[in-house]
Design a protein around this motif. Sequence first.
Motif, PDB file in Angstrom:
ATOM      1  N   SER A   3      29.667  46.705  74.383  1.00 43.97           N
ATOM      2  CA  SER A   3      30.462  46.036  75.394  1.00 43.97           C
ATOM      3  C   SER A   3      29.830  44.703  75.774  1.00 43.97           C
ATOM      4  O   SER A   3      28.622  44.568  75.810  1.00 43.97           O
ATOM      5  N   ARG A   4      30.637  43.749  76.088  1.00 50.18           N
ATOM      6  CA  ARG A   4      30.136  42.477  76.598  1.00 50.18           C
ATOM      7  C   ARG A   4      29.987  42.532  78.106  1.00 50.18           C
ATOM      8  O   ARG A   4      29.474  41.608  78.713  1.00 50.18           O
ATOM      9  N   LEU A   5      30.436  43.609  78.712  1.00 48.12           N
ATOM     10  CA  LEU A   5      30.366  43.745  80.158  1.00 48.12           C
ATOM     11  C   LEU A   5      29.044  44.342  80.625  1.00 48.12           C
ATOM     12  O   LEU A   5      28.708  44.262  81.791  1.00 48.12           O
ATOM     13  N   LEU A   6      28.294  44.957  79.706  1.00 52.85           N
ATOM     14  CA  LEU A   6      27.031  45.593  80.056  1.00 52.85           C
ATOM     15  C   LEU A   6      26.014  45.319  78.968  1.00 52.85           C
ATOM     16  O   LEU A   6      26.307  45.483  77.786  1.00 52.85           O
ATOM     17  N   LEU A  26      28.778  48.653  85.200  1.00 51.58           N
ATOM     18  CA  LEU A  26      28.633  50.039  84.744  1.00 51.58           C
ATOM     19  C   LEU A  26      29.860  50.799  85.248  1.00 51.58           C
ATOM     20  O   LEU A  26      29.944  51.165  86.421  1.00 51.58           O
ATOM     21  N   ASP A  27      30.819  50.982  84.344  1.00 48.49           N
ATOM     22  CA  ASP A  27      32.092  51.575  84.736  1.00 48.49           C
ATOM     23  C   ASP A  27      32.639  52.452  83.609  1.00 48.49           C
ATOM     24  O   ASP A  27      31.920  52.791  82.678  1.00 48.49           O
ATOM     25  N   PHE A  28      33.907  52.791  83.702  1.00 48.21           N
ATOM     26  CA  PHE A  28      34.560  53.667  82.723  1.00 48.21           C
ATOM     27  C   PHE A  28      34.383  53.173  81.293  1.00 48.21           C
ATOM     28  O   PHE A  28      34.178  53.961  80.373  1.00 48.21           O
ATOM     29  N   ASP A  29      34.467  51.861  81.111  1.00 45.57           N
ATOM     30  CA  ASP A  29      34.376  51.296  79.764  1.00 45.57           C
ATOM     31  C   ASP A  29      32.950  51.228  79.230  1.00 45.57           C
ATOM     32  O   ASP A  29      32.746  51.259  78.020  1.00 45.57           O
ATOM     33  N   ALA A  31      30.004  53.019  80.698  1.00 47.96           N
ATOM     34  CA  ALA A  31      29.138  54.183  80.929  1.00 47.96           C
ATOM     35  C   ALA A  31      28.819  54.938  79.639  1.00 47.96           C
ATOM     36  O   ALA A  31      27.670  55.354  79.444  1.00 47.96           O
ATOM     37  N   PRO A  32      29.774  55.114  78.719  1.00 54.76           N
ATOM     38  CA  PRO A  32      29.449  55.809  77.467  1.00 54.76           C
ATOM     39  C   PRO A  32      28.350  55.100  76.667  1.00 54.76           C
ATOM     40  O   PRO A  32      27.554  55.746  75.977  1.00 54.76           O
ATOM     41  N   GLU A  33      28.285  53.787  76.773  1.00 51.60           N
ATOM     42  CA  GLU A  33      27.248  53.020  76.088  1.00 51.60           C
ATOM     43  C   GLU A  33      25.862  53.382  76.650  1.00 51.60           C
ATOM     44  O   GLU A  33      24.901  53.563  75.892  1.00 51.60           O
ATOM     45  N   LEU A  34      25.761  53.505  77.968  1.00 53.63           N
ATOM     46  CA  LEU A  34      24.494  53.901  78.598  1.00 53.63           C
ATOM     47  C   LEU A  34      24.119  55.329  78.208  1.00 53.63           C
ATOM     48  O   LEU A  34      22.964  55.608  77.867  1.00 53.63           O
ATOM     49  N   ILE A  35      25.085  56.222  78.221  1.00 52.66           N
ATOM     50  CA  ILE A  35      24.831  57.624  77.856  1.00 52.66           C
ATOM     51  C   ILE A  35      24.344  57.714  76.412  1.00 52.66           C
ATOM     52  O   ILE A  35      23.388  58.429  76.105  1.00 52.66           O
ATOM     53  N   ALA A  36      24.975  56.959  75.522  1.00 52.82           N
ATOM     54  CA  ALA A  36      24.575  56.975  74.107  1.00 52.82           C
ATOM     55  C   ALA A  36      23.164  56.416  73.924  1.00 52.82           C
ATOM     56  O   ALA A  36      22.362  56.977  73.161  1.00 52.82           O
ATOM     57  N   ALA A  37      22.848  55.341  74.619  1.00 52.17           N
ATOM     58  CA  ALA A  37      21.501  54.754  74.516  1.00 52.17           C
ATOM     59  C   ALA A  37      20.457  55.744  75.022  1.00 52.17           C
ATOM     60  O   ALA A  37      19.406  55.933  74.397  1.00 52.17           O
ATOM     61  N   LEU A  64      28.127  56.611  88.059  1.00 53.77           N
ATOM     62  CA  LEU A  64      27.438  57.718  88.729  1.00 53.77           C
ATOM     63  C   LEU A  64      27.378  58.937  87.813  1.00 53.77           C
ATOM     64  O   LEU A  64      26.344  59.609  87.716  1.00 53.77           O
ATOM     65  N   SER A  65      28.484  59.211  87.140  1.00 52.03           N
ATOM     66  CA  SER A  65      28.536  60.334  86.212  1.00 52.03           C
ATOM     67  C   SER A  65      27.528  60.150  85.079  1.00 52.03           C
ATOM     68  O   SER A  65      26.885  61.113  84.645  1.00 52.03           O
ATOM     69  N   ALA A  66      27.379  58.924  84.599  1.00 50.50           N
ATOM     70  CA  ALA A  66      26.416  58.651  83.530  1.00 50.50           C
ATOM     71  C   ALA A  66      24.999  59.000  83.982  1.00 50.50           C
ATOM     72  O   ALA A  66      24.221  59.575  83.209  1.00 50.50           O
ATOM     73  N   PHE A  67      24.656  58.699  85.232  1.00 50.69           N
ATOM     74  CA  PHE A  67      23.328  59.050  85.739  1.00 50.69           C
ATOM     75  C   PHE A  67      23.122  60.560  85.718  1.00 50.69           C
ATOM     76  O   PHE A  67      22.053  61.045  85.360  1.00 50.69           O
ATOM     77  N   VAL A  68      24.160  61.308  86.079  1.00 53.37           N
ATOM     78  CA  VAL A  68      24.064  62.773  86.086  1.00 53.37           C
ATOM     79  C   VAL A  68      23.900  63.300  84.660  1.00 53.37           C
ATOM     80  O   VAL A  68      23.068  64.176  84.402  1.00 53.37           O
ATOM     81  N   VAL A  69      24.669  62.760  83.732  1.00 50.01           N
ATOM     82  CA  VAL A  69      24.574  63.188  82.332  1.00 50.01           C
ATOM     83  C   VAL A  69      23.168  62.935  81.800  1.00 50.01           C
ATOM     84  O   VAL A  69      22.567  63.805  81.161  1.00 50.01           O
ATOM     85  N   ILE A  70      22.625  61.765  82.077  1.00 51.74           N
ATOM     86  CA  ILE A  70      21.270  61.441  81.623  1.00 51.74           C
ATOM     87  C   ILE A  70      20.255  62.374  82.264  1.00 51.74           C
ATOM     88  O   ILE A  70      19.357  62.885  81.601  1.00 51.74           O
ATOM     89  N   HIS A  71      20.406  62.623  83.538  1.00 49.91           N
ATOM     90  CA  HIS A  71      19.500  63.522  84.257  1.00 49.91           C
ATOM     91  C   HIS A  71      19.518  64.929  83.654  1.00 49.91           C
ATOM     92  O   HIS A  71      18.481  65.524  83.399  1.00 49.91           O
ATOM     93  N   ARG A  72      20.707  65.438  83.406  1.00 53.65           N
ATOM     94  CA  ARG A  72      20.853  66.814  82.911  1.00 53.65           C
ATOM     95  C   ARG A  72      20.493  66.970  81.439  1.00 53.65           C
ATOM     96  O   ARG A  72      20.249  68.085  80.983  1.00 53.65           O
ATOM     97  N   SER A  73      20.436  65.863  80.716  1.00 51.95           N
ATOM     98  CA  SER A  73      20.200  65.955  79.272  1.00 51.95           C
ATOM     99  C   SER A  73      18.724  66.051  78.906  1.00 51.95           C
ATOM    100  O   SER A  73      18.399  66.207  77.737  1.00 51.95           O
ATOM    101  N   GLY A  74      17.848  65.964  79.881  1.00 49.79           N
ATOM    102  CA  GLY A  74      16.429  65.991  79.549  1.00 49.79           C
ATOM    103  C   GLY A  74      15.611  66.807  80.518  1.00 49.79           C
ATOM    104  O   GLY A  74      16.129  67.377  81.471  1.00 49.79           O
ATOM    105  N   THR A  75      14.338  66.836  80.241  1.00 46.28           N
ATOM    106  CA  THR A  75      13.434  67.598  81.094  1.00 46.28           C
ATOM    107  C   THR A  75      12.628  66.698  82.025  1.00 46.28           C
ATOM    108  O   THR A  75      12.043  67.174  82.974  1.00 46.28           O
ATOM    109  N   GLY A  76      12.589  65.407  81.736  1.00 44.64           N
ATOM    110  CA  GLY A  76      11.829  64.484  82.568  1.00 44.64           C
ATOM    111  C   GLY A  76      12.703  63.825  83.611  1.00 44.64           C
ATOM    112  O   GLY A  76      13.927  63.898  83.564  1.00 44.64           O
ATOM    113  N   PRO A  77      12.065  63.158  84.558  1.00 45.64           N
ATOM    114  CA  PRO A  77      12.813  62.557  85.670  1.00 45.64           C
ATOM    115  C   PRO A  77      13.565  61.295  85.263  1.00 45.64           C
ATOM    116  O   PRO A  77      13.227  60.638  84.285  1.00 45.64           O
TER     117      PRO A  77
END
Length: 116
Positions: A3-6, A26-29, A31-37, A64-77
């Motif tokens: 994305s060119r927006l993020l 960081l929005d609907f378009d 957030a998936p980029e952040l989750i993938a990274a 906000l949802s992306a932060f939760v996904v990242i948080h839940r996908s690992g064991t570290g903070p």
Amino acid sequence: MPSRLLSIEVTRPQAGHVRLRLTGELDFDTAPELIAAAAQLRRDGYEQFEVDLNAVTLCDSSGLSAFVVIHRSGTGPIRLTGVSRQLQQLLDRTGLAELLAVDPGTATVDGSQAAG
């Protein structure tokens, strides 16, 4: 296609620790980029995440949802830094401020980010 927006700048200050500096929206378009990274970094062995939000101009519920996904996908903070006053209010209202480590930014009286 990125994305060119993020933009996401990744630095690795120490073993197992990664810092993601976000710039833009960081929005609907985007957030998936952040989750993938973050998912790729988890696969590469990084567990402690710092997400620098100083240069984020918009964060909606998808962000906000992306932060939760990242948080839940690992064991570290996951630690959010440079959180604007408006985003801090969203984190507080949704209860995410209790789930995630949040370091507030240096917001000015009008809510914009002060230079630091």
